[in-house]
Design an enzyme around this catalytic site. Structure first.
Site, PDB file in Angstrom:
ATOM      1  N   TYR A  70     -25.567  -3.522  20.328  1.00 51.66           N
ATOM      2  CA  TYR A  70     -26.144  -4.005  19.066  1.00 51.66           C
ATOM      3  C   TYR A  70     -27.503  -3.366  18.803  1.00 51.66           C
ATOM      4  CZ  TYR A  70     -22.976  -7.817  17.699  1.00 51.66           C
ATOM      5  OH  TYR A  70     -21.919  -8.547  17.257  1.00 51.66           O
ATOM      6  N   LYS A 124     -16.178  -4.228  31.146  1.00 51.50           N
ATOM      7  CA  LYS A 124     -15.162  -3.169  31.049  1.00 51.50           C
ATOM      8  C   LYS A 124     -15.536  -2.118  32.077  1.00 51.50           C
ATOM      9  CE  LYS A 124     -11.600  -1.202  29.015  1.00 51.50           C
ATOM     10  NZ  LYS A 124     -10.213  -1.717  29.149  1.00 51.50           N
ATOM     11  N   ASP A 181     -10.381  -6.756  27.968  1.00 48.37           N
ATOM     12  CA  ASP A 181      -9.050  -6.795  27.329  1.00 48.37           C
ATOM     13  C   ASP A 181      -8.203  -7.885  27.972  1.00 48.37           C
ATOM     14  OD1 ASP A 181      -9.113  -5.263  29.663  1.00 48.37           O
ATOM     15  OD2 ASP A 181      -7.686  -3.750  28.948  1.00 48.37           O
ATOM     16  N   ASP A 201     -19.583 -11.559  21.360  1.00 48.78           N
ATOM     17  CA  ASP A 201     -19.349 -11.800  19.930  1.00 48.78           C
ATOM     18  C   ASP A 201     -17.851 -11.998  19.698  1.00 48.78           C
ATOM     19  OD1 ASP A 201     -19.910 -11.897  17.126  1.00 48.78           O
ATOM     20  OD2 ASP A 201     -19.171  -9.840  16.976  1.00 48.78           O
ATOM     21  N   ASP A 221     -15.649 -15.856  19.133  1.00 50.68           N
ATOM     22  CA  ASP A 221     -14.814 -16.181  17.960  1.00 50.68           C
ATOM     23  C   ASP A 221     -13.395 -16.536  18.400  1.00 50.68           C
ATOM     24  OD1 ASP A 221     -16.840 -15.651  16.096  1.00 50.68           O
ATOM     25  OD2 ASP A 221     -15.441 -14.641  14.734  1.00 50.68           O
TER      26      ASP A 221
HETATM   27  C1  IPM Z   1     -22.552 -13.970  15.311  1.00 49.81           C
HETATM   28  C2  IPM Z   1     -22.345 -13.115  14.096  1.00 49.81           C
HETATM   29  C3  IPM Z   1     -23.379 -12.004  14.085  1.00 49.81           C
HETATM   30  C4  IPM Z   1     -23.198 -11.173  15.344  1.00 49.81           C
HETATM   31  C5  IPM Z   1     -23.343 -11.117  12.823  1.00 49.81           C
HETATM   32  C6  IPM Z   1     -23.411 -11.918  11.555  1.00 49.81           C
HETATM   33  C7  IPM Z   1     -24.418 -10.079  12.850  1.00 49.81           C
HETATM   34  O1  IPM Z   1     -21.052 -12.606  14.062  1.00 49.81           O
HETATM   35  O2  IPM Z   1     -23.611 -14.616  15.404  1.00 49.81           O
HETATM   36  O3  IPM Z   1     -21.664 -14.028  16.161  1.00 49.81           O
HETATM   37  O4  IPM Z   1     -22.390 -10.235  15.358  1.00 49.81           O
HETATM   38  O5  IPM Z   1     -23.867 -11.474  16.317  1.00 49.81           O
HETATM   39 MN    MN Z   2     -19.792 -13.308  15.672  1.00 48.60          MN
END
Ligand code: IPM
Ligand code: MN
Length: 354
Positions: free
Chosen positions: A143, A189, A221, A245, A249
């Site tokens: 990042y 990884k 993976d 990240d 999710d």
């Molecule tokens: C998160 C979001 C952010 C990230 C984005 C909006 C930059 O997806 O907080 O997980 O990738 O960290």
């Molecule tokens: Mn995110």
């Protein structure tokens, strides 16, 4: 006790869900005699519109001068065509993470039994239990690594981790595991990436300080697959910025709705609390967003920044009670039955506090 809290509502559903979190904090404040001093600041698209920058200097100094930061969400289609560095994501969110040195992002995922049908997995898998804490490195890795660029021929990002960075986040992971089921899965990884080879070596080193924690290493993976096959095997997932990240999710989806998931971003001096989900521009302004992620983020603030477990537990318990009572925002209603508004959900949680 007075707590100085900076409120950065941001864009999209941010202001709507933030209003409910503040409502709930005021209710806890009343019950536990806490005096919150809320100061509003700007970040993201709204800051671009009014101050020409996604992270105004005023916002940063406000944060530095406070006890904790509550963030809503940032971004939306209106600002997507700006150069990457100026967008709400890079210019606002990533910039505040870097500036406030928020190096550890904690994302808990648990399933409330009354809404377990929203979990996309088979009931037999859900029955084995899902209670996962992702500990994601937040201010390094791909990042932030330099150089990065994009032109018409090439796009480039750089992934760098220092042993020191890995050690710091690993300690957060092991400490968290010590307070939980004492199992830590480090995700990397290391069969391909040099940063991951360092990551694994460093985690192994830190692990020696925590002999009670059982540690395993998993390639990312495989981890993505294992989360779907058998999420009950995970307690703490420790991983880098990009993998964290993605996996957070994925684990969030297991809870049935991203609208339920809070997060804490911890730094050396100050912590920031924000929902795991985004600004949801498609439903913004409609009053239908689920405020629970924001409300639980406020509870994490009480727990992590103010070490006030009693007040935090008031909120955790109130949310459980309201979910158990059957109240559902649209994301939780699953197309069945009556869905309540953002503010009705906030009212109910606030009422359940006292
Ligand atoms: C998160 C979001 C952010 C990230 C984005 C909006 C930059 O997806 O907080 O997980 O990738 O960290
Ligand atoms: Mn995110």
């Amino acid at each position: 006790m007075q707590y100085k809290v900076v409120v950065l509502s941001g864009d999209g559903i941010g202001p709507e869900v933030m209003a409910e979190a503040l409502k709930v904090l005021r209710a806890v404040g009343k019950k536990r005699m806490l005096d919150f001093d809320f100061k509003e600041g700007l970040i993201g698209g709204i800051a671009i519109d009014t101050h020409d920058t996604a992270l105004p200097e005023e916002t940063l100094s406000l944060c530095r001068d406070s006890d904790a930061v509550l963030l809503g969400s940032i971004g939306g289609p209106k600002w997507d065509s700006l150069p990457p560095e100026e967008r709400p994501e890079l210019g606002g969110l990533l910039a505040i993470r870097k500036s406030l040195k928020l190096f550890a992002n904690i994302r808990p995922v648990k399933i409330y039994k009354e809404v377990k049908d929203l979990c996309p997995l088979a009931p037999s898998q859900v029955a084995r239990g899902i209670d996962i804490l992702t500990v994601r490195e937040l201010s390094g890795g791909i990042y932030f690594g330099k150089p990065k660029k994009v032109d018409s021929h090439t796009g480039m990002d750089t992934m760098i981790y220092s042993a020191e960075e890995v050690e710091k986040i690993a300690r957060v992971g092991f400490e968290a595991a010590m307070n939980r089921r004492k199992k830590l899965t480090s995700v990397d990884k290391a069969n391909v990436l040099h940063t991951s080879i360092l990551w694994r070596r460093t985690v192994e080193k830190v692990a020696k300080e925590y002999p009670e924690v059982s540690v395993n290493h998993m390639y990312v993976d495989n981890a993505a697959m294992q989360l779907i096959l058998d999420p009950s095997q995970f307690d703490v997932i420790l991983t880098g910025n990009l993998f964290g990240d993605i996996l957070s999710d994925e684990s969030a989806a297991l809870a049935g709705s991203l609208g339920m998931l809070p997060s804490a971003s911890l730094g050396a001096e100050i912590n920031l609390f924000e929902p795991s989900g985004g600004s949801a521009p498609d439903i913004a302004g409609k009053g239908i967003a689920n405020p629970i992620a924001q409300i639980l983020s406020a509870a994490m603030m009480l727990e992590f920044s103010f070490k006030d477990l009693k007040s935090a537990n008031d909120i955790y318990a109130a949310v459980e009670k309201v979910i158990a009572s059957g109240l559902r925002t649209a994301d939780l209603a699953g197309g069945k039955g009556h869905a309540v508004s953002t503010s009705a959900m906030g009212d109910a949680v606030a009422a359940a506090i006292s």
